[in-house]
Each structure stands twice: as C-alpha cells, then as structure tokens.
Design a protein around this motif. Sequence first.
Motif, PDB file in Angstrom:
ATOM      1  N   GLY A  44     -10.750 -12.897  16.362  1.00  0.00           N
ATOM      2  CA  GLY A  44      -9.376 -13.218  15.922  1.00  0.00           C
ATOM      3  C   GLY A  44      -8.523 -12.054  15.875  1.00  0.00           C
ATOM      4  O   GLY A  44      -8.426 -11.146  16.596  1.00  0.00           O
ATOM      5  N   ARG A  45      -7.697 -11.889  14.784  1.00  0.00           N
ATOM      6  CA  ARG A  45      -6.872 -10.936  14.498  1.00  0.00           C
ATOM      7  C   ARG A  45      -7.207 -10.106  12.872  1.00  0.00           C
ATOM      8  O   ARG A  45      -7.975 -10.933  12.288  1.00  0.00           O
ATOM      9  N   GLY A  46      -6.938  -9.106  12.988  1.00  0.00           N
ATOM     10  CA  GLY A  46      -7.272  -8.421  11.575  1.00  0.00           C
ATOM     11  C   GLY A  46      -6.325  -7.185  11.642  1.00  0.00           C
ATOM     12  O   GLY A  46      -5.600  -6.846  12.405  1.00  0.00           O
ATOM     13  N   MET A  47      -6.503  -6.395  10.499  1.00  0.00           N
ATOM     14  CA  MET A  47      -5.642  -5.355  10.192  1.00  0.00           C
ATOM     15  C   MET A  47      -6.468  -4.181   9.431  1.00  0.00           C
ATOM     16  O   MET A  47      -7.345  -4.322   8.730  1.00  0.00           O
ATOM     17  N   GLY A  48      -6.137  -2.681   9.852  1.00  0.00           N
ATOM     18  CA  GLY A  48      -6.498  -1.790   9.241  1.00  0.00           C
ATOM     19  C   GLY A  48      -5.557  -1.310   8.111  1.00  0.00           C
ATOM     20  O   GLY A  48      -4.398  -1.263   8.565  1.00  0.00           O
ATOM     21  N   ILE A  49      -5.660  -1.381   6.778  1.00  0.00           N
ATOM     22  CA  ILE A  49      -5.124  -1.117   5.866  1.00  0.00           C
ATOM     23  C   ILE A  49      -5.329   0.372   5.140  1.00  0.00           C
ATOM     24  O   ILE A  49      -6.511   0.559   4.636  1.00  0.00           O
ATOM     25  N   ASP A  50      -4.619   1.181   4.870  1.00  0.00           N
ATOM     26  CA  ASP A  50      -4.634   2.390   4.264  1.00  0.00           C
ATOM     27  C   ASP A  50      -3.388   2.620   3.017  1.00  0.00           C
ATOM     28  O   ASP A  50      -2.175   2.501   3.598  1.00  0.00           O
ATOM     29  N   VAL A  51      -3.965   2.982   1.989  1.00  0.00           N
ATOM     30  CA  VAL A  51      -2.680   3.092   0.991  1.00  0.00           C
ATOM     31  C   VAL A  51      -3.038   4.534   0.374  1.00  0.00           C
ATOM     32  O   VAL A  51      -4.411   4.488  -0.343  1.00  0.00           O
ATOM     33  N   GLN A  52      -2.419   5.552   0.453  1.00  0.00           N
ATOM     34  CA  GLN A  52      -2.784   6.826   0.028  1.00  0.00           C
ATOM     35  C   GLN A  52      -1.631   7.371  -1.010  1.00  0.00           C
ATOM     36  O   GLN A  52      -0.425   7.570  -0.382  1.00  0.00           O
ATOM     37  N   ASP A  53      -1.824   7.658  -2.131  1.00  0.00           N
ATOM     38  CA  ASP A  53      -0.717   8.073  -3.263  1.00  0.00           C
ATOM     39  C   ASP A  53       0.229   7.239  -3.035  1.00  0.00           C
ATOM     40  O   ASP A  53       1.606   8.023  -2.963  1.00  0.00           O
ATOM     41  N   GLY A  54       0.476   5.991  -2.856  1.00  0.00           N
ATOM     42  CA  GLY A  54       1.540   5.155  -2.972  1.00  0.00           C
ATOM     43  C   GLY A  54       2.254   5.012  -1.727  1.00  0.00           C
ATOM     44  O   GLY A  54       3.431   3.949  -1.383  1.00  0.00           O
ATOM     45  N   VAL A  55       1.426   5.622  -0.547  1.00  0.00           N
ATOM     46  CA  VAL A  55       2.081   5.387   0.875  1.00  0.00           C
ATOM     47  C   VAL A  55       1.328   4.520   1.688  1.00  0.00           C
ATOM     48  O   VAL A  55       0.087   4.543   1.676  1.00  0.00           O
ATOM     49  N   PHE A  56       2.078   3.093   2.366  1.00  0.00           N
ATOM     50  CA  PHE A  56       1.047   2.324   2.925  1.00  0.00           C
ATOM     51  C   PHE A  56       1.216   2.360   4.415  1.00  0.00           C
ATOM     52  O   PHE A  56       2.366   2.818   4.970  1.00  0.00           O
ATOM     53  N   GLY A 423      -1.276  10.824   2.837  1.00  0.00           N
ATOM     54  CA  GLY A 423      -0.816  10.839   1.623  1.00  0.00           C
ATOM     55  C   GLY A 423      -0.724  12.040   0.994  1.00  0.00           C
ATOM     56  O   GLY A 423      -0.219  12.311  -0.198  1.00  0.00           O
ATOM     57  N   VAL A 424      -1.628  12.897   1.420  1.00  0.00           N
ATOM     58  CA  VAL A 424      -1.908  14.270   1.086  1.00  0.00           C
ATOM     59  C   VAL A 424      -1.971  15.237   2.104  1.00  0.00           C
ATOM     60  O   VAL A 424      -2.161  14.796   3.275  1.00  0.00           O
ATOM     61  N   ASN A 425      -1.530  16.335   1.907  1.00  0.00           N
ATOM     62  CA  ASN A 425      -1.661  17.469   2.802  1.00  0.00           C
ATOM     63  C   ASN A 425      -2.998  18.158   2.748  1.00  0.00           C
ATOM     64  O   ASN A 425      -3.281  18.890   2.000  1.00  0.00           O
ATOM     65  N   GLY A 496     -15.825  19.610  -0.039  1.00  0.00           N
ATOM     66  CA  GLY A 496     -15.454  19.213   1.100  1.00  0.00           C
ATOM     67  C   GLY A 496     -14.319  18.232   1.129  1.00  0.00           C
ATOM     68  O   GLY A 496     -13.808  18.222   0.103  1.00  0.00           O
ATOM     69  N   THR A 497     -14.023  17.775   2.409  1.00  0.00           N
ATOM     70  CA  THR A 497     -12.699  16.806   2.389  1.00  0.00           C
ATOM     71  C   THR A 497     -13.170  15.476   1.996  1.00  0.00           C
ATOM     72  O   THR A 497     -14.108  14.988   2.670  1.00  0.00           O
TER      73      THR A 497
END
Length: 787
Positions: A44-56, A423-425, A496-497
């Motif tokens: 079907g359908r789906g979504m990749g979601i990323d929230v980094q330091d308040g940014v979506f 969300g971060v450098n 590491g990162t």
Amino acid sequence: MRLFTKSITAALISCAFSAGWAANTITPQNGNWIITNELTGKPGRGMGIDVQDGVFLMQLYNYNEDGSATFHMATGPVVDNKVVAALKQYKDGPSFGGAPKNGTEAADAGNVEIEFTSRTTATIKLPGEKIKRMQRFNYESMPEDQWSDTAYTERWAMVEFDENDKPVKTYFADIGLGSQQALNPDMDPGWPYGKSNKFTVRRFDTATPKQYGFMECNYTGADHLFACDGEEINNGGAATSRQPTKLTMERSLDELHGTITVGTDGAERRVLGARVEKVSYRIKDNKLVTDQFFRRNSLPEAGTWIVAREVTGKAGRGISLDVQKPTNAKHTLFMPIYNYTNTGKATFHIGLQVHSPSTIPTPDTPSIRLLQYRDGRYLGGPPADAVEDGYSGIAELTFATTATGLVQFPQEDSLRMQRFYFGVNAESVDSLVGTWALVPHSGAAKHRILNLVKTGEGVVEDKDAGYTCFSNYWLEFRFVCEPKTITSDQQRIRIGTGFYGAARAILGDGGPLPDSSPELTIMRIADGKGNLVQAGPLYLDPSIDDGTNGPDDGSEQPVPKPNKAPVAVIADVTDAVHGKTVNLDGSSSSDADGNPITYKWALISAPEGSTAYLSSSTTAKPNFLADKVGQYVVVLIVNDGKENSQAAQTTINVKATNNVLLYSVGSTGTNDTTENLVTWPYTATPTSTVSCEGNCGTTYKVAGYKLVANGSNYTITDLKTQNLTPDSPVKPTFDGLKDGQVVTAGQPLAFALRSTYTNGETVKLQYSFTIKETGQKFSYLTTFKSN
C-alpha cells in the motif's frame, strides 16, 4: 535525499522563534510509519518520518490516480507536537542508472496535518482525506506478553534520570528468561531465578562489579509493559546490603522506557534504554556454548539516508531506512527508495530483505531485490491495496557505522551513503552541544554524563566533568573529547556519529587496531536547548480520544454483525529439495466476513543441526532455505483484526538431490569451525584488518569454506586469484582447492582463501572459480590489511 535547503532553513527559523519550540512534549521515533487501518498485510502506502531537534521531514510513498507509483515530501517545524506542512511532488530527478541531476517541484497537493500522540502513534490528515491514526511500522511482530525472543538474553544500555528529568546514572540491564540467564558464565553470584521461565533482569555497572540487581518480571496486560520485582545487592562493604527494587519497563523496537525504585523509601526515577547486544547460552555435549548474535552499536540509525555526493541543496532522491528483527528471523531491512523514472516522473521502489549488519562473526548482507508497485491508494482516493508492478534489479548495501555505508543501485557504481542530519550540523563540533550519556562495556572507565556547551569557535566543553571536545577525524570517529589530565579514570574519548540512536565511542586511540580499545555506547539525551531526544510516552494512552474513530470512507457505521473467525490455509509443498529455497503460500487463507487478514507464521520443527529460519513471519508468502534433509513443520495463524484462526500446520519433506552445496566455515583468521550454508551464485565483498602475533607462518587465512557434492561428482574450473592493487607484492592463493579438482560425492572438501602478509598495506584481493557442470560461480573480493 537532496532537499530544498530553503525549506529546511525556514523550518529551523520557525522552530527557533516559535513559542511552541519548548512546548513539544513528544519526539516521535524516526523511521517508517504507516496509517493504522491500511496495515492489511498487503502492499500500500507509507511514509518515512524524521524529526530532528524540532524539524519535521516526511517522505510519503503513494500513487497517482492512474495507478502509477509516486512520492510526495513535506517539511516544517513541530510546534506543540503538531505539524502543518505543504505536501509537494517533484519531477526530473535521477533514475536508476541515469545521470546525476536535480529534481524540480511538479505540484503542491495541499497541506498535511499531523499531531503526535506518543513516540509511536499520531494522527494524520492528508489532502482530501479524513483524519486517521498512524503508527510506527513495527514488523518485529513480538507478542504483547513476550519481552523478547526466549532463546536469547538481550543487553540494554540504561540511563537513569532524577526528579528534574536530568540524567544522573548509566548501567547495563541483561533481560531474558531466568533459566537462560543462569547459564551466563559472568553472572553475578546468587542468581535466584535459575529455574524461572519468566523474563528476568540483571542490572549491573562494569565499573562497580560488587553492586548489582536481580529482578523477576510479569506482563501487565498492555503495550509490552512488564513489572519487575527484586533486590539491589552491594557486596562492597564489610557486610552485604540488600534493598528492594521495582522496575517497570516497556519497549518499542530497540528502545526501552520505564521507571525504577530502589529502597523502601526510594524515589521513583525514569529510565531509558537502548538495545546493544543479543547473546544465547546453551549446553551442547555437556559444554557451555555462547553465541553472540548482535554486534554492539552496529545497526544503522532508522530514518532518512542520502547518497553523499547528491547533497546539493535541491530536490532529488532519498532512502527511508529501517532494520528490525522479526520474531524467529534474522534482522530484516525495509527500504523505500524515493526516486524517478527515466522519463522524469516521481516514483518509489521497495527493498525488503534479510540484512544483518550485526551478525557475528560476519555481517549477513545479501543482495536486496527492489520492487515497484501500482494501483494503491492515491491522495483523496478510496481505500485500495497495491499490487506488484515489476522487478527493478538488485541493490547492494553495507554499513560502516550506524550513520555511514555504501549503496549500489541497479546499473550504478557503489556510492557512499550517510544518515541525513538536517536538524544538526553533523560536520561541526557544535552538534555535540547538549547532554550525552556514555555507558562503558568494560571496567576500564566509569559511566559518564557529559553536559556540553559551546565555549569558543570549534570548541565545546563540560567544565564540571573536565572535558573539552573538538573535531578530529580518525577512522569512523568524528570528534574527540579530551580531559584536562589523562588518568585511569579520565581518558580521551573518541565519538562516532549518531544523534538519534545508540552509537559507538572508544577510550583512547587503540593504536593500529581501534577495535582493541575499550568500547562505550553513547546516547544523545537532550539537544542544546534542553529538549529530550526521546521525549514522550512510547504508546498512546488508550483512554485518550484522538479523533480517529470515524469510518474511513465517510459512510455511516453499520450495525455490528457477529464475527466469524478466519480460516488459515497453507498450500501443499511437494518439490522441496536440500540446499534450495522452500516457498510457503498462505494466500488462500480467508475471512468469511471479508475483513482483511494478517499472517503469523512459525517454523516449529526442523531436522537436527538445521539453522533454517523464515524470511518473514507476517507475509502471505514467506520462504526458508532448506539447509538439511528431513522434515520441517510450519504453522500458520491468521487474524481478521478481531480474532485468530485455528492453526494450520503442514509437514514439508526436504529430499536430497544431485547438487553441490557451499558452506562458509568460521571467521577470518580464527579456528572457529561454525558452518553456514550459503547460496549460489556466491558473492562476498568484506573488508577486514587483522593482526598476527607469535608463530604466524608465511600466509594468513582470509576465509574458510567447504564444498559438499550430493548424488554425483563436480569439477572445479576457471579457478583464479588476483591482487587488484597496482604494484603490490601481496599474493592471494587458494589452499586445498585446485583448477580441475573433482569434488567427489559424499566426500566434503574444505578449502581456504589465504594471503601473504601485507605489512600494513591495504590491498584488494579477488578469488573466484566456477562449478563446471552447473555454471555456479564463486566470487570473493576483499579489502584486506594485515601486519
């Protein structure tokens, strides 16, 4: 994925100046999500979601009205746990095998509205559709009343918080059945649960070996929530002291939330945990056998990944990546790829494959089949399942760290990929500003909490702890934190990162072999503004009405009818042969009420010595590799969303056949004799750095294998070795295998790949041969370095 820099920058500015920045009480788990009532067991359908330091950031794979596959993307600030962002479609970006190029905006579909209700749940309103519930896509399929696979003990890195929600303590928790943990040779004295079939907890700190805790747990009835009771034991004084201990814990994937209380009058404290190891203890031939299945800090961070050279600040392609471990199966990678057709239209591909970068001794990273789909639900359209629309080729994927790796898409060269940190450098030491917890894996260092602040250009410090951190690239480590004075307790830490999951750090430099350095698990607890990285409950409180109870299609709710249980059906398997994949089919299972069904498979019996496992426990058509001759028993239960079916069971007789099997034996440079059946054609591309001390001989064992011929004899042909490094004197050789050699039926033939020592030089060595009668090929290309 290449994104519009302006969109991300605007979201960051909006967050920084929004009164709602600090009001976010929930930070969702990064990774793949799905609309709850669309989780039917079908594409079907789906979504990749990323929230980094308040940014979506959201990448949505879905469909056009004509049925073709497409994707949309949205980005914006999270304010008071809510997001309202434009959902845009793109065109003319790179296709598989096409030239590098930037995509451009094709259409604005309207706004998407999301409200996060826990770390794993939310509501979503897509353009033209009603509000719906969505959830983190968890395909581990662990039963609610089971903490983990009962055959293993899991190790969790734990962080404990004070009443002000500040991290104050770290330690480890081993969680597994009491009888399984009793076999641990490093168990602290007095383990009381040796005969317990309940899940138990051993709590310990490697820096204080005489202080530890034991607890036994009971399932509470919801959301993988367990309540554990036991005691804290301290043997460090003149007399042993004991204090009662209570722990509540719940999990979602590799994340643990809970509370702990030590002592009769002790305060209840919040705890967080990250799963870092998995071990099995068993008795074989009256000897203890320890199998480590989970390499520390090796799993890639879930979320958005990109090809490093495609970070141009403009629209392009990206990956939403998840690696989870389904019950009774190896780690499995789920990888939607958001890209374009060769005519410039936005599309997506899905990769789903067993993929275990944590497997010991060698990561299990086979090729990944990429599929396309069509005819699923489009924005504003009626509910619809998708169907497969073609095979697009093979992707090769390896991970160097939790945030870096290599990817090779169809018709393309291998390219460096990386976790997309927007969300971060991640290149700047300023990204370390915030609170970090370090959990040592040996007694070489005590646990440590670092509260880092920026004190100058290119410098961050924790003055109370006495550490100064700055950028310093060395191997996989991006930053170094130096104490004012190096002592046995204050040592250099290389980091590491990894900003949104557990990552790797080491003490010191480790000389030429960094893996010999004492290792730590490091977790980012709070960002530079004090916001918790893992904020909020794991699951939605069932007493909360999130507004998603209405019908999806807008019709009135029908009068409920009595539910009829679904029926599970397993198709007959008549052609199962040794060394081949056995395909199972439960698609004839049905529900009389027409409700969508989900699948739960189990391989409950296999011939002695078999290590077979199902490719998936939740799809209609899983498979397994028949690694032994004999009977395999498989069970299927289906569920219609209301109740389970009766179990369907089938016995599959795997027969011997005329073929030649290939087994990998042991690990590089060791005397390990563990054998694993691998499939033809065989291709391996490992990287290894080794060292030998003492009586080393003149060559080094790079890898070991065994050939087993069944039914007839087979001939080795076109056997070759080659050093692909220009002007290098290092010589690769086969040991025990020659061109023209006959593999006689019934007589296993062991051989090894060997190399002269490289004296610190990194070389590329290639070994290959062909089975003359079948055309099956063996190819081993290694990047190799020795002393």
